[in-house]
Design a protein around this motif. Sequence first.
Motif, PDB file in Angstrom:
ATOM      1  N   SER A 326       0.839  -1.257  -0.055  1.00  0.00           N
ATOM      2  CA  SER A 326       0.089   0.023   0.047  1.00  0.00           C
ATOM      3  C   SER A 326       0.829   1.388  -0.114  1.00  0.00           C
ATOM      4  N   SER A 327       2.142   1.063   0.168  1.00  0.00           N
ATOM      5  CA  SER A 327       2.982   2.309   0.411  1.00  0.00           C
ATOM      6  C   SER A 327       3.129   3.194  -0.789  1.00  0.00           C
ATOM      7  N   PRO A 328       3.031   2.518  -1.917  1.00  0.00           N
ATOM      8  CA  PRO A 328       3.127   3.345  -3.025  1.00  0.00           C
ATOM      9  C   PRO A 328       1.727   3.979  -3.481  1.00  0.00           C
ATOM     10  N   TRP A 329       0.702   3.478  -2.811  1.00  0.00           N
ATOM     11  CA  TRP A 329      -0.638   3.868  -3.423  1.00  0.00           C
ATOM     12  C   TRP A 329      -1.049   5.264  -3.592  1.00  0.00           C
ATOM     13  N   PHE A 330      -0.192   6.180  -2.685  1.00  0.00           N
ATOM     14  CA  PHE A 330      -0.906   7.480  -2.589  1.00  0.00           C
ATOM     15  C   PHE A 330      -0.300   8.250  -3.973  1.00  0.00           C
ATOM     16  N   ILE A 331       1.099   7.747  -4.381  1.00  0.00           N
ATOM     17  CA  ILE A 331       1.795   8.275  -5.444  1.00  0.00           C
ATOM     18  C   ILE A 331       1.032   7.505  -7.064  1.00  0.00           C
ATOM     19  N   VAL A 332       0.242   6.853  -7.000  1.00  0.00           N
ATOM     20  CA  VAL A 332      -0.622   6.215  -8.215  1.00  0.00           C
ATOM     21  C   VAL A 332      -1.687   7.149  -8.537  1.00  0.00           C
ATOM     22  N   GLU A 333      -1.811   7.247  -9.833  1.00  0.00           N
ATOM     23  CA  GLU A 333      -3.011   7.848 -10.540  1.00  0.00           C
ATOM     24  C   GLU A 333      -3.916   6.731 -10.350  1.00  0.00           C
ATOM     25  N   THR A 334      -4.944   6.727 -11.329  1.00  0.00           N
ATOM     26  CA  THR A 334      -6.078   5.984 -11.616  1.00  0.00           C
ATOM     27  C   THR A 334      -5.713   4.705 -12.303  1.00  0.00           C
ATOM     28  N   GLY A 335      -4.454   4.460 -12.817  1.00  0.00           N
ATOM     29  CA  GLY A 335      -4.161   3.429 -13.618  1.00  0.00           C
ATOM     30  C   GLY A 335      -3.944   2.063 -12.531  1.00  0.00           C
ATOM     31  N   GLY A 336      -3.306   1.026 -13.241  1.00  0.00           N
ATOM     32  CA  GLY A 336      -3.149  -0.386 -12.605  1.00  0.00           C
ATOM     33  C   GLY A 336      -1.963  -0.168 -11.556  1.00  0.00           C
ATOM     34  N   HIS A 337      -2.241  -1.426 -10.585  1.00  0.00           N
ATOM     35  CA  HIS A 337      -1.400  -1.437  -9.328  1.00  0.00           C
ATOM     36  C   HIS A 337      -1.601  -2.825  -9.351  1.00  0.00           C
ATOM     37  N   LEU A 338      -0.259  -3.568  -9.528  1.00  0.00           N
ATOM     38  CA  LEU A 338      -0.093  -4.970  -9.492  1.00  0.00           C
ATOM     39  C   LEU A 338       0.649  -5.507  -8.244  1.00  0.00           C
ATOM     40  N   TYR A 339       0.149  -6.364  -7.537  1.00  0.00           N
ATOM     41  CA  TYR A 339       0.926  -7.032  -6.280  1.00  0.00           C
ATOM     42  C   TYR A 339       0.834  -8.569  -6.817  1.00  0.00           C
ATOM     43  N   ASN A 340       2.158  -8.957  -6.884  1.00  0.00           N
ATOM     44  CA  ASN A 340       2.637 -10.447  -7.074  1.00  0.00           C
ATOM     45  C   ASN A 340       3.625 -11.008  -6.031  1.00  0.00           C
ATOM     46  N   THR A 341       3.679 -12.067  -5.872  1.00  0.00           N
ATOM     47  CA  THR A 341       4.639 -12.866  -4.959  1.00  0.00           C
ATOM     48  C   THR A 341       4.780 -14.090  -5.652  1.00  0.00           C
ATOM     49  N   CYS A 342       6.227 -14.524  -5.423  1.00  0.00           N
ATOM     50  CA  CYS A 342       6.470 -16.061  -5.703  1.00  0.00           C
ATOM     51  C   CYS A 342       6.229 -16.941  -4.785  1.00  0.00           C
ATOM     52  N   GLY A 396       5.634 -21.048  -9.295  1.00  0.00           N
ATOM     53  CA  GLY A 396       4.259 -20.591  -8.582  1.00  0.00           C
ATOM     54  C   GLY A 396       4.364 -19.012  -8.441  1.00  0.00           C
ATOM     55  N   LEU A 397       3.170 -18.339  -8.777  1.00  0.00           N
ATOM     56  CA  LEU A 397       3.115 -16.784  -8.764  1.00  0.00           C
ATOM     57  C   LEU A 397       1.750 -16.695  -8.574  1.00  0.00           C
ATOM     58  N   PHE A 398       1.580 -15.744  -7.481  1.00  0.00           N
ATOM     59  CA  PHE A 398       0.075 -15.049  -7.257  1.00  0.00           C
ATOM     60  C   PHE A 398       0.259 -13.686  -7.908  1.00  0.00           C
ATOM     61  N   VAL A 399      -0.968 -13.461  -8.390  1.00  0.00           N
ATOM     62  CA  VAL A 399      -1.039 -12.055  -9.180  1.00  0.00           C
ATOM     63  C   VAL A 399      -2.592 -11.484  -8.738  1.00  0.00           C
ATOM     64  N   ALA A 400      -2.232 -10.107  -8.305  1.00  0.00           N
ATOM     65  CA  ALA A 400      -3.808  -9.286  -7.936  1.00  0.00           C
ATOM     66  C   ALA A 400      -3.509  -8.051  -8.568  1.00  0.00           C
ATOM     67  N   LYS A 401      -4.630  -7.546  -9.299  1.00  0.00           N
ATOM     68  CA  LYS A 401      -4.336  -5.998  -9.941  1.00  0.00           C
ATOM     69  C   LYS A 401      -5.428  -5.198  -9.386  1.00  0.00           C
ATOM     70  N   PHE A 402      -5.068  -4.248  -9.256  1.00  0.00           N
ATOM     71  CA  PHE A 402      -6.124  -3.031  -8.481  1.00  0.00           C
ATOM     72  C   PHE A 402      -6.018  -1.769  -9.397  1.00  0.00           C
ATOM     73  N   SER A 403      -6.895  -0.798  -9.581  1.00  0.00           N
ATOM     74  CA  SER A 403      -7.005   0.448  -9.838  1.00  0.00           C
ATOM     75  C   SER A 403      -7.708   1.298  -8.807  1.00  0.00           C
ATOM     76  N   LYS A 404      -7.086   2.471  -8.777  1.00  0.00           N
ATOM     77  CA  LYS A 404      -7.647   3.415  -7.948  1.00  0.00           C
ATOM     78  C   LYS A 404      -8.916   4.353  -8.386  1.00  0.00           C
ATOM     79  N   LEU A 405      -9.836   4.172  -7.517  1.00  0.00           N
ATOM     80  CA  LEU A 405     -11.079   5.101  -7.880  1.00  0.00           C
ATOM     81  C   LEU A 405     -10.816   6.365  -7.659  1.00  0.00           C
ATOM     82  N   PRO A 406     -11.591   7.229  -8.589  1.00  0.00           N
ATOM     83  CA  PRO A 406     -11.448   8.624  -8.479  1.00  0.00           C
ATOM     84  C   PRO A 406     -12.006   9.240  -7.223  1.00  0.00           C
ATOM     85  N   THR A 407     -11.203  10.171  -6.768  1.00  0.00           N
ATOM     86  CA  THR A 407     -11.819  10.775  -5.528  1.00  0.00           C
ATOM     87  C   THR A 407     -12.495  12.065  -5.621  1.00  0.00           C
TER      88      THR A 407
END
Length: 407
Positions: A326-342, A396-407
Motif C-alpha cells: 500500500s505504500s506507493p498507493w498515494f503516488i499512483v494515479e487511477t491506472g493499474g497497481h499490481l501485487y505479486n509474489t512467488c 508458482g506466482l500469485f497476481v492481484a491487480k488494482f485500480s484507484k477509484l477517482p476521489t
Amino acid sequence: MEDMDRAEGSVPEPGEDKQEAPLPLPPAFLEFLSENGLDPAVYSTAATIPRYIRLKPGMESQIAEIEGELKCGLEKVSWLPGFYTIPPQVQIAGTKAYQQGKIYGIDAASGAAILALDVRPGDHVLDLCAAPGAKLCMLADMLGSTGSLTGVDVAKHRLSACRTMLQKYSLGDRTRLFVADGTSFSILPVNSNLRRMEGLTDLEENGSTFSEWTSRRTWKDRQKAKKANATGSQHLLAPSEPELIYYGKHSGLVGLRKSDVLCPAVNDETCTSGYDKVLVDAECTHDGSIKHIQKFEFWGWKTLDRRVLDAERTDNLLQLQVPFSSSPWFIVETGGHLYNTCSMTVAQNENVVQQFLSTQPSADLRKIGLANTWPCRSGGIPKTLRFDPVTSQTSGLFVAKFSKLPT
C-alpha cells in the motif's frame, strides 16, 4: 521480490546427469508446507517445467541463428507473446545471443504478470523491488521510446546488476534507478517535476542540475563503497534518503534541478502527477520458485532454513507485505497497481490483498481479462490469479491487480 531466474553456471542444474528423483525435502521445510496447506509433491516437478526465455523485440528474424547457438529449437509459447521454451538443461550464458542481449531468462508466469499491468505508450511506470531486472527489462521494452520507468530496490549491489542489465540490452534510455526502501518511496515521475518548474528560464541559477549520466564514480563514492565492503554491509540497507544510481539520457532528468527531482511528493501533487502503473513485486519466502528451492540441495538445507524458514524473517515479511503493497498507493494515479509474489502461501497473498482492500477504500480489485487464455487458476479471492507447476508449467506466482477509484 526477486525473479528466480537461474544464475548461469552458478550451480549444476538438477537432473542434468541423472534421472530426476523426488527431492528429499528437510523436515523443517515439510513442516512449513504443512502449516500452509501446500503439497510437497510439487517440488518433484521441477524437471518437467520447461525453461523460458524472452526474445528481445525485433530479433524474430534471427531465431534460426539463435537456435544454432543454443543447439536446440525455440518452442513458441502460444499464450505469451515473445516467449519461448528451451530444454531445462540448456545453458545460455555462453552464447552470443545472450551476451549481445537478444535473449534473457524470465519465467512465463512473471511475463504474464507484466502483461497484466497493461503498460501503454507514454505511461510512467514504477517497479518496486526491481532486482534482478528481468521484469524491469520487459517493462522497458513495452514502453519503447515513450514514458518513463523508475526502478527501486533496497539493495544497491542488486540494483547495480539491474543497471548493467539495462545497459546490456540497450533499454535504459528512459529509466532511472533508486536505491531506496520501497515502503516509503515517494519520488514522483519526471512529468510532475516539469510541471513544478514551469516559468524557470535559467536552471543553473536555481541550484545543481543533472548532467548526462556517467558510470565513473567520484572518489567519495569509491571510498563509501570500500568502507561498506569492509564492514560486510554490501549496501543491503537502504540509505536514509533515496539514492539515484542511474538515469538514462532520455529519462527527462538531464538539465533538471536535483532539488526538484529528488524531493518527496506531497499529497496535493499526487492527484495529477503520480505513476500510471506500479508493480509491487513483494519480497516473500520464494517457496513458489520450484527450481530455486531445488537448488538448496546443492547449497545446503541450512541455507534454506536461514533464507526461507527462519521464523523471525517470516514474521518480518508478513509485517512488511501489507505496508509494502500500500505504500506507493498515494503516488499512483487511477491506472493499474499490481501485487505479486512467488510464494504459494495464503498468508503472503490472499491475506495481504484482503488487508490492503480493508485499509484502502479507493482500491478496486480488477479482473485480468488476458487471463482467459492463460493456463492459470483463480486465487482464493475472485479476480486474483495463481500460477503453479501443475496447472501452468511455470513456477508458482500469485497476481492481484488494482485500480484507484477517482476521489
